[in-house]
Design a protein around this motif. Structure first.
Motif, PDB file in Angstrom:
ATOM      1  N   PRO A 127     -22.317 -13.903 -27.788  1.00 58.25           N
ATOM      2  CA  PRO A 127     -22.762 -13.313 -26.680  1.00 58.25           C
ATOM      3  C   PRO A 127     -21.760 -12.024 -26.626  1.00 58.25           C
ATOM      4  O   PRO A 127     -20.528 -11.730 -27.033  1.00 58.25           O
ATOM      5  N   MET A 128     -22.185 -11.079 -25.598  1.00 55.35           N
ATOM      6  CA  MET A 128     -21.612  -9.924 -25.568  1.00 55.35           C
ATOM      7  C   MET A 128     -21.691  -9.524 -24.038  1.00 55.35           C
ATOM      8  O   MET A 128     -22.484  -9.626 -23.433  1.00 55.35           O
ATOM      9  N   THR A 129     -20.437  -8.860 -23.437  1.00 57.73           N
ATOM     10  CA  THR A 129     -20.290  -8.661 -22.160  1.00 57.73           C
ATOM     11  C   THR A 129     -21.273  -6.995 -22.131  1.00 57.73           C
ATOM     12  O   THR A 129     -20.913  -6.146 -22.879  1.00 57.73           O
ATOM     13  N   LYS A 130     -22.152  -7.027 -21.385  1.00 57.89           N
ATOM     14  CA  LYS A 130     -23.270  -6.038 -21.228  1.00 57.89           C
ATOM     15  C   LYS A 130     -22.570  -4.817 -20.354  1.00 57.89           C
ATOM     16  O   LYS A 130     -21.608  -4.939 -19.626  1.00 57.89           O
ATOM     17  N   GLY A 166     -15.202 -12.047 -28.338  1.00 54.32           N
ATOM     18  CA  GLY A 166     -16.663 -11.801 -28.539  1.00 54.32           C
ATOM     19  C   GLY A 166     -16.657 -10.868 -29.996  1.00 54.32           C
ATOM     20  O   GLY A 166     -16.272 -10.657 -30.619  1.00 54.32           O
ATOM     21  N   THR A 167     -17.792 -10.076 -29.629  1.00 53.64           N
ATOM     22  CA  THR A 167     -18.082  -8.952 -30.247  1.00 53.64           C
ATOM     23  C   THR A 167     -17.233  -7.797 -30.638  1.00 53.64           C
ATOM     24  O   THR A 167     -17.271  -6.953 -31.410  1.00 53.64           O
ATOM     25  N   GLY A 168     -16.288  -7.790 -29.391  1.00 51.14           N
ATOM     26  CA  GLY A 168     -15.362  -6.747 -29.203  1.00 51.14           C
ATOM     27  C   GLY A 168     -15.902  -5.630 -28.452  1.00 51.14           C
ATOM     28  O   GLY A 168     -15.088  -4.625 -28.614  1.00 51.14           O
ATOM     29  N   SER A 169     -16.776  -5.746 -27.603  1.00 51.96           N
ATOM     30  CA  SER A 169     -17.207  -4.339 -26.750  1.00 51.96           C
ATOM     31  C   SER A 169     -16.105  -4.124 -25.830  1.00 51.96           C
ATOM     32  O   SER A 169     -15.742  -2.908 -25.784  1.00 51.96           O
TER      33      SER A 169
END
Length: 407
Positions: A234-237, A262-265
Motif C-alpha cells: 500500500p502507498m499513501t496517495k 511502505g513504498t517510501g512515498s
C-alpha cells in the motif's frame, strides 16, 4: 554616540590604522581585558567588561549620560554573531557607528585557501547543534564556543552516521595557533581540547556523489503517484501525503522518522523537504524495503536511511528526531510514540483508516501529554474521464492526527 569597533582576531598585528584612528578619537573604551590591552597608549577612560550584558548596558548608559563618545571593542566583526544586534536593540535612540573587523571565519577560509562566497556561515555558541546541516552541499563555516566544542560537533555528526571532512583552526594569528585537517570520526576520538575554535565542514567529494542529486533540483510539492515504483505494498496517495507532510511542519534541517514507510512515498518527499537534514524510514516488509531502496535510487535522494525491522523495537538505535510520522503501527501507536526519539516540542503525525486506530491514536497522544492535538478526516475523490463523461473514483477516508510533544 556609540562606536562599535571590530578589532579582528585580537592581536596587535591585525589592528588596522582605521581602528587606531577611531579609538584615538574616543572618550571612553569599553571591552574585554585582552581588547583593552591592544591600546596601551589610550589616554581616556577604560571600562573592562565581562560576559555580563546587563553590566555592559549600565556602563554604556553611564557614559552616554555624561555626553561622552564610547567605543565598544569586540573581537572579529561586530555584525557577525557579535554585539551589534544587541546594541541596536538596547540603544535604539543612539547613533551607532560600526567599524568592521576581520572575522575568524574569514581567516579560516583564507588558511584553507578556498573561496567562501558560497559557504554557509553559522555559530553554535549558545545555540543547539541541530542548526547544523546533516546533508552538506557546500562548505559550512562554524563558530564554536561554550558547551558546543569541536568534539561535540564531531559527535553530533557521528550520531547521525555522517563523517564530513573538517578543517579546524584554534587561536588563529596567536603564537599558539593550531590548524588541523581531519574528519568527524577522528576529531570525536581526539583527546585534545579546542576552545572557541572555528571549523570548516566540507561537502562530500564530487566522485562520491550521485550523478545529479534531486536534492539540488527545484521540485514541486506533491509527487504524482505514478512516478513512484509500485508493487503490492500500500502507498499513501498524493492527496493524503501532502496533508500529512503539511501537518508535520518539516523544514530544511529537520530530522524525520517515518514508521511503516511502505513504498517510501512519504519518506522520499520528506527527504526532499528536509534537504539539509535526514529521514529514517522504518519498514519490516521485505518487499516494501526493496521498493523504498528502488525509489530512493530513482529520485537520487541521499539523505534517507532505511531501517529494517518493526517498531517499536527498531527505534532503539535511531538518534533524536524533530518529526515522527506513523503510518503502519499494528495497534502499537502508544508504544511507538513512547519509544520514538522525538525531541521535546517535536511534531508527531499519525494516519488511521479505521475508527479503532483513530481511537488508539487519540488516547496515545493524550496519555503521553502531547500538546495542540488535532485530528482531521479527509476523503479524496478523483474524477476519471471515460469518453465524454467523468466518473467519481472515491478513495478511502483517512484520519490524520497530529500533536506536539511536551517538554
Amino acid at each position: 554616540m556609540i562606536q562599535i569597533v571590530g578589532i579582528g582576531p585580537g592581536t596587535r598585528a591585525w589592528v588596522p590604522q582605521a581602528v587606531e584612528a577611531m579609538v584615538a578619537q574616543s572618550d571612553v573604551l569599553v571591552g574585554g581585558i585582552r581588547a583593552l590591552e591592544l591600546f596601551p597608549d589610550f589616554q581616556g577612560e577604560s571600562y573592562r567588561v565581562t560576559g555580563n550584558l546587563a553590566e555592559t548596558r549600565q556602563t554604556l548608559q553611564k557614559v552616554l549620560q555624561q555626553g561622552k563618545k564610547a567605543s565598544v571593542l569586540v573581537s572579529g566583526d561586530p555584525g557577525f554573531y557579535s554585539l551589534l544586534p544587541w546594541l541596536k536593540r538596547e540603544f535604539p535612540q543612539e547613533e551607532i557607528q560600526v567599524l568592521p573587523g576581520l572575522s575568524s571565519i574569514q581567516l579560516a577560509f583564507a588558511r584553507a585557501g578556498i573561496p567562501w562566497q558560497d559557504a554557509e556561515l553559522l555559530s553554535v555558541h549558545g545555540r543547539p547543534l541541530n542548526c547544523l546541516p546533516l546533508h552538506l552541499s557546500r562548505p559550512v563555516g562554524v563558530l564554536t564556543g561554550g558547551e558546543n566544542s569541536p568534539r561535540k560537533i564531531a559527535e553530533y555528526y557521528h550520531t547521525y552516521g555522517c563523517n564530513p571532512r573538517i578543517s579546524l583552526g584554534n587561536a588563529l594569528t596567536y603564537a599558539e595557533e593550531r590548524w588541523l585537517n581531519t574528519d568527524a570520526d577522528q576529531l570525536m576520538n581526539s583527546e585534545e581540547d579546542f576552545a572557541n575554535a572555528v571549523m570548516i565542514l566540507y561537502p562530500e567529494e564530487a566522485e562520491h556523489k550521485p550523478e545529479q542529486s534531486v536534492l539540488s533540483l527545484p521540485r514541486s510539492f506533491g509527487i504524482k503517484d505514478e512516478e513512484f515504483i509500485r508493487g503490492d505494498v500500500p502507498m499513501t496517495k498524493t492527496e493524503i501525503r501532502v496533508q500529512v507532510l503539511a501537518k508535520a511542519g518539516i523544514i530544511p534541517a529537520s530530522r524525520v522518522l517515518d514508521v511503516g514507510a511502505g513504498t517510501g512515498s512519504i519518506s522520499i518527499e520528506a527527504a526532499l523537504l528536509a534537504h539539509r537534514g535526514c529521514v529514517y524510514a522504518v519498514e519490516e516488509n521485505p518487499e516494501a524495503q526493496e521498493l523504498i531502496l528502488k525509489n530512493q535510487e530513482k529520485f537520487r535522494v541521499s539523505n534517507l536511511r532505511l531501517i529494517r525491522g518493526s517498531a517499536p523495537l527498531a527505534l532503539q538505535e535511531i538518534p533524536p528526531v524533530d518529526v515522527c510520522i506513523i503510518g503502519g503501527s499494528h495497534g502499537q501507536i502508544r508504544e511507538i510514540l513512547h519509544q520514538a526519539p522525538l525531541v521535546p516540542g517535536g511534531r508527531a503525525v499519525v494516519t488511521a483508516v479505521t475508527l479503532e486506530t483513530l481511537a488508539h491514536g487519540m488516547e496515545a497522544l493524550k496519555s503521553l501529554q502531547y500538546e495542540d492535538v488535532d485530528v482531521v478526516s479527509i476523503q479524496a475523490v478523483r474524477w476519471k474521464g471515460i469518453k465524454d463523461i467523468h466518473l467519481a473514483q472515491a478513495q478511502n477516508p483517512v484520519f490524520i492526527l497530529s500533536g506536539r510533544k511536551g517538554s
